[in-house]
Write an enzyme that holds these catalytic residues in place. Structure first.
Site, PDB file in Angstrom:
ATOM      1  N   CYS A   1      -0.332  -0.047  10.574  1.00  0.00           N
ATOM      2  CA  CYS A   1      -0.680  -1.044   9.554  1.00  0.00           C
ATOM      3  C   CYS A   1       0.534  -1.813   9.036  1.00  0.00           C
ATOM      4  O   CYS A   1       1.591  -1.241   8.776  1.00  0.00           O
ATOM      5  CB  CYS A   1      -1.389  -0.345   8.394  1.00  0.00           C
TER       6      CYS A   1
ATOM      7  N   CYS B   1     -17.098  -9.174   4.549  1.00  0.00           N
ATOM      8  CA  CYS B   1     -16.417  -7.886   4.354  1.00  0.00           C
ATOM      9  C   CYS B   1     -15.112  -8.124   3.601  1.00  0.00           C
ATOM     10  O   CYS B   1     -14.293  -8.940   4.021  1.00  0.00           O
ATOM     11  CB  CYS B   1     -16.046  -7.264   5.692  1.00  0.00           C
TER      12      CYS B   1
ATOM     13  N   CYS C   1     -20.003   1.996   7.727  1.00  0.00           N
ATOM     14  CA  CYS C   1     -19.307   1.320   8.824  1.00  0.00           C
ATOM     15  C   CYS C   1     -18.083   2.178   9.113  1.00  0.00           C
ATOM     16  O   CYS C   1     -17.191   2.282   8.263  1.00  0.00           O
ATOM     17  CB  CYS C   1     -18.915  -0.090   8.391  1.00  0.00           C
TER      18      CYS C   1
ATOM     19  N   CYS D   1       0.825  -1.212   0.000  1.00  0.00           N
ATOM     20  CA  CYS D   1       0.000   0.000   0.000  1.00  0.00           C
ATOM     21  C   CYS D   1       0.859   1.263   0.000  1.00  0.00           C
ATOM     22  O   CYS D   1       1.888   1.337   0.674  1.00  0.00           O
ATOM     23  CB  CYS D   1      -0.927  -0.013   1.217  1.00  0.00           C
TER      24      CYS D   1
ATOM     25  N   CYS E   1      -0.117   4.613   7.213  1.00  0.00           N
ATOM     26  CA  CYS E   1      -0.836   4.476   8.491  1.00  0.00           C
ATOM     27  C   CYS E   1       0.035   3.716   9.510  1.00  0.00           C
ATOM     28  O   CYS E   1       0.442   2.569   9.247  1.00  0.00           O
ATOM     29  CB  CYS E   1      -2.169   3.782   8.273  1.00  0.00           C
TER      30      CYS E   1
ATOM     31  N   ARG F   1     -19.070  -2.851  16.937  1.00  0.00           N
ATOM     32  CA  ARG F   1     -18.328  -4.107  16.714  1.00  0.00           C
ATOM     33  C   ARG F   1     -17.049  -4.155  17.526  1.00  0.00           C
ATOM     34  O   ARG F   1     -16.202  -3.253  17.440  1.00  0.00           O
ATOM     35  CB  ARG F   1     -18.008  -4.285  15.228  1.00  0.00           C
TER      36      ARG F   1
ATOM     37  N   CYS G   1     -19.912  -5.960   2.604  1.00  0.00           N
ATOM     38  CA  CYS G   1     -19.220  -4.752   3.060  1.00  0.00           C
ATOM     39  C   CYS G   1     -17.871  -4.697   2.341  1.00  0.00           C
ATOM     40  O   CYS G   1     -17.260  -5.732   2.114  1.00  0.00           O
ATOM     41  CB  CYS G   1     -19.005  -4.809   4.570  1.00  0.00           C
TER      42      CYS G   1
HETATM   43  N1  SAM Z   1      -6.858   0.454   2.905  1.00  0.00           N
HETATM   44  C1  SAM Z   1      -8.155   0.679   3.371  1.00  0.00           C
HETATM   45  C2  SAM Z   1      -8.225   1.781   4.405  1.00  0.00           C
HETATM   46  O1  SAM Z   1      -7.233   2.087   5.025  1.00  0.00           O
HETATM   47  O2  SAM Z   1      -9.342   2.302   4.579  1.00  0.00           O
HETATM   48  C3  SAM Z   1      -8.835  -0.573   3.929  1.00  0.00           C
HETATM   49  C4  SAM Z   1      -8.070  -1.513   4.829  1.00  0.00           C
HETATM   50  S1  SAM Z   1      -7.509  -0.873   6.380  1.00  0.00           S
HETATM   51  C5  SAM Z   1      -6.445  -2.172   6.887  1.00  0.00           C
HETATM   52  C6  SAM Z   1      -8.947  -0.900   7.414  1.00  0.00           C
HETATM   53  C7  SAM Z   1      -8.837  -0.515   8.851  1.00  0.00           C
HETATM   54  O3  SAM Z   1      -8.248  -1.576   9.597  1.00  0.00           O
HETATM   55  C8  SAM Z   1      -8.017   0.682   9.235  1.00  0.00           C
HETATM   56  O4  SAM Z   1      -8.674   1.898   9.015  1.00  0.00           O
HETATM   57  C9  SAM Z   1      -7.774   0.450  10.708  1.00  0.00           C
HETATM   58  O5  SAM Z   1      -8.782   1.062  11.474  1.00  0.00           O
HETATM   59  C10 SAM Z   1      -7.832  -1.068  10.847  1.00  0.00           C
HETATM   60  N2  SAM Z   1      -6.513  -1.633  11.189  1.00  0.00           N
HETATM   61  C11 SAM Z   1      -5.498  -1.842  10.338  1.00  0.00           C
HETATM   62  N3  SAM Z   1      -4.419  -2.337  10.983  1.00  0.00           N
HETATM   63  C12 SAM Z   1      -4.770  -2.437  12.287  1.00  0.00           C
HETATM   64  C13 SAM Z   1      -4.068  -2.865  13.462  1.00  0.00           C
HETATM   65  N4  SAM Z   1      -2.799  -3.265  13.426  1.00  0.00           N
HETATM   66  N5  SAM Z   1      -4.741  -2.851  14.637  1.00  0.00           N
HETATM   67  C14 SAM Z   1      -6.031  -2.432  14.688  1.00  0.00           C
HETATM   68  N6  SAM Z   1      -6.721  -2.011  13.608  1.00  0.00           N
HETATM   69  C15 SAM Z   1      -6.108  -2.003  12.423  1.00  0.00           C
HETATM   70 FE1  SF4 Z   2      -2.947   1.243   3.328  1.00  0.00          FE
HETATM   71 FE2  SF4 Z   2      -2.997   0.037   5.693  1.00  0.00          FE
HETATM   72 FE3  SF4 Z   2      -3.411   2.670   5.527  1.00  0.00          FE
HETATM   73 FE4  SF4 Z   2      -5.298   0.974   4.564  1.00  0.00          FE
HETATM   74  S1  SF4 Z   2      -4.654   1.178   6.719  1.00  0.00           S
HETATM   75  S2  SF4 Z   2      -4.499   2.843   3.590  1.00  0.00           S
HETATM   76  S3  SF4 Z   2      -3.969  -0.691   3.841  1.00  0.00           S
HETATM   77  S4  SF4 Z   2      -1.492   1.589   5.012  1.00  0.00           S
END
Ligand code: SAM
Ligand code: SF4
Ligand code: DTB
Length: 332
Positions: free
Chosen positions: A77, A116, A207, A70, A74, A279, A147
């Site tokens: 992530c 989802c 959501c 990606c 974030c 959730r 979803c």
């Molecule tokens: N890339 C898209 C986005 O960021 O909207 C969809 C996937 S992203 C992994 C979806 C959500 O998963 C994030 O917004 C975050 O809230 C949650 N998430 C991701 N990694 C996480 C982690 N290590 N612990 C808890 N929640 C996590």
């Molecule tokens: Fe990319 Fe992870 Fe951020 Fe979603 S949460 S935009 S997968 S870096």
């Protein structure tokens, strides 16, 4: 979307709380967090029982349809391309339709009512979106709710998803506005709000939730919940994720959150968003059965069900079944 000002009143517990429909201020949500634990839980149970069957839990299964690589940063992530060398999650192609169908059928047979699908994108390209729409149609044909979580949506994309019959779009605010820049720098929270408005305007359910346990203050947790509650209307589904601290991410050493503070977050979410599904999302794998039971008492009424989230493990389905039996919880 508007954030109205809150009115305050005094409960018989002696604490100042805010009341809908005037809206929620961060102060008012923080006042909920500050209630004695028993008073907060009592209030959350009352609100929960006014709007839901307190013994029923909705189950959604997650599938990562496009993993890794990606462009975004974030901090929590595992899927950011800039951490690929450290974490070892390889960039994968979008799954084939058949693979998705097999996973959705298995989830349905295990008892999930919603499927989802998540992609590690900043947002979908139009060509990819067309392929994802085929997946949505196939899952709907199985009789499941659908979803998607694909990141930021561009002009016209939400309408295409709505036309395909998508039920929910997941896009999280992730944290309170004042903490957001310490977690994510590649896209703003305002951009997230714009995607949520596109989803709402296209007529789909939202959501939207966030993550706690990233080292944020209670004030930030209250601010996140106030922002969510003041989306107009509140999201139909609110995932509260406990950070899964993944080695190699900037959050790997985030200070542990007091489990009671996590339960308070769930209870405050329930009170501030009385008609939303709350959730209990990421982090259940590391939680005891007793802590999860407290979260259900606090008003959580939905879970991710299945042995995997996106890249990390989830509480095993068999363990969930056993816990539901012990607590007399029924599937929705
Ligand atoms: N890339 C898209 C986005 O960021 O909207 C969809 C996937 S992203 C992994 C979806 C959500 O998963 C994030 O917004 C975050 O809230 C949650 N998430 C991701 N990694 C996480 C982690 N290590 N612990 C808890 N929640 C996590
Ligand atoms: Fe990319 Fe992870 Fe951020 Fe979603 S949460 S935009 S997968 S870096
Ligand atoms: C949400 O709020 N939580 C889910 C779902 N929406 C997509 C994702 C949790 C991901 C946990 C870390 C991982 O498995 O990579």
């Amino acid at each position: 979307m508007t954030a109205a000002t809150a009115t305050a009143t005094t409960t018989n517990a002696g604490a100042t709380i805010a009341q809908r429909p005037a809206g929620w201020s961060t102060d008012a949500v923080e006042a909920l967090f500050q209630l004695p634990f028993a008073d907060l839980m009592f209030r959350a149970q009352q609100v929960h029982r006014q709007h839901f069957d307190a013994n029923a839990i909705q189950r959604s299964t997650l599938l990562s349809i496009k993993t890794g690589g990606c462009s975004e940063d974030c901090g929590y992530c595992s899927q950011s391309a800039r951490r690929q060398d450290k974490i070892g999650i390889e960039r994968e192609k979008l799954l084939e339709l058949e693979e998705v169908k097999v996973a959705a059928k298995a989830a349905k047979n295990r008892g999930a009512s919603r499927f989802c699908m998540g992609a590690a994108w900043r947002g979908p390209k139009d060509g990819d979106l067309d392929r994802v729409i085929e997946m949505v149609r196939a899952v709907k044909d199985l009789g499941m709710e659908t979803c998607l979580t694909l990141g930021l949506l561009g002009s016209g994309q939400a309408e295409k998803l709505a036309a395909a019959g998508l039920d929910y779009y997941n896009h999280n605010l992730d944290t309170g506005a004042e903490f957001y820049d310490q977690v994510i720098t590649t896209h703003s929270q305002q951009a997230r709000m714009e995607t949520l408005m596109r989803v709402r305007d296209a007529g789909m359910k939202i959501c939207c939730g966030g993550i706690v346990g990233m080292g944020e203050s209670r004030r930030v947790r209250a601010s996140l919940l106030a922002q969510l509650a003041n989306l107009d209307p509140a999201p139909e589904s609110v995932p509260i994720n406990h950070l899964v601290a993944i080695a190699g991410t900037p959050m790997e050493n985030a200070p542990p959150l007091d489990p009671f503070e996590f339960v308070r977050t769930i209870a405050a979410a329930r009170i501030a968003m009385p008609t939303s599904w709350v959730r209990l999302s990421a982090g259940r794998h590391e939680m005891s059965d007793e802590l999860q039971a407290l979260c259900f008492l606090a008003g959580a009424n939905s879970i991710f069900y299945g042995d995997k989230l996106l890249t990390t493990g989830n509480a095993e389905a068999a363990r969930d079944e056993a816990l539901f039996d012990r607590l007399g919880l029924r599937p929705v």
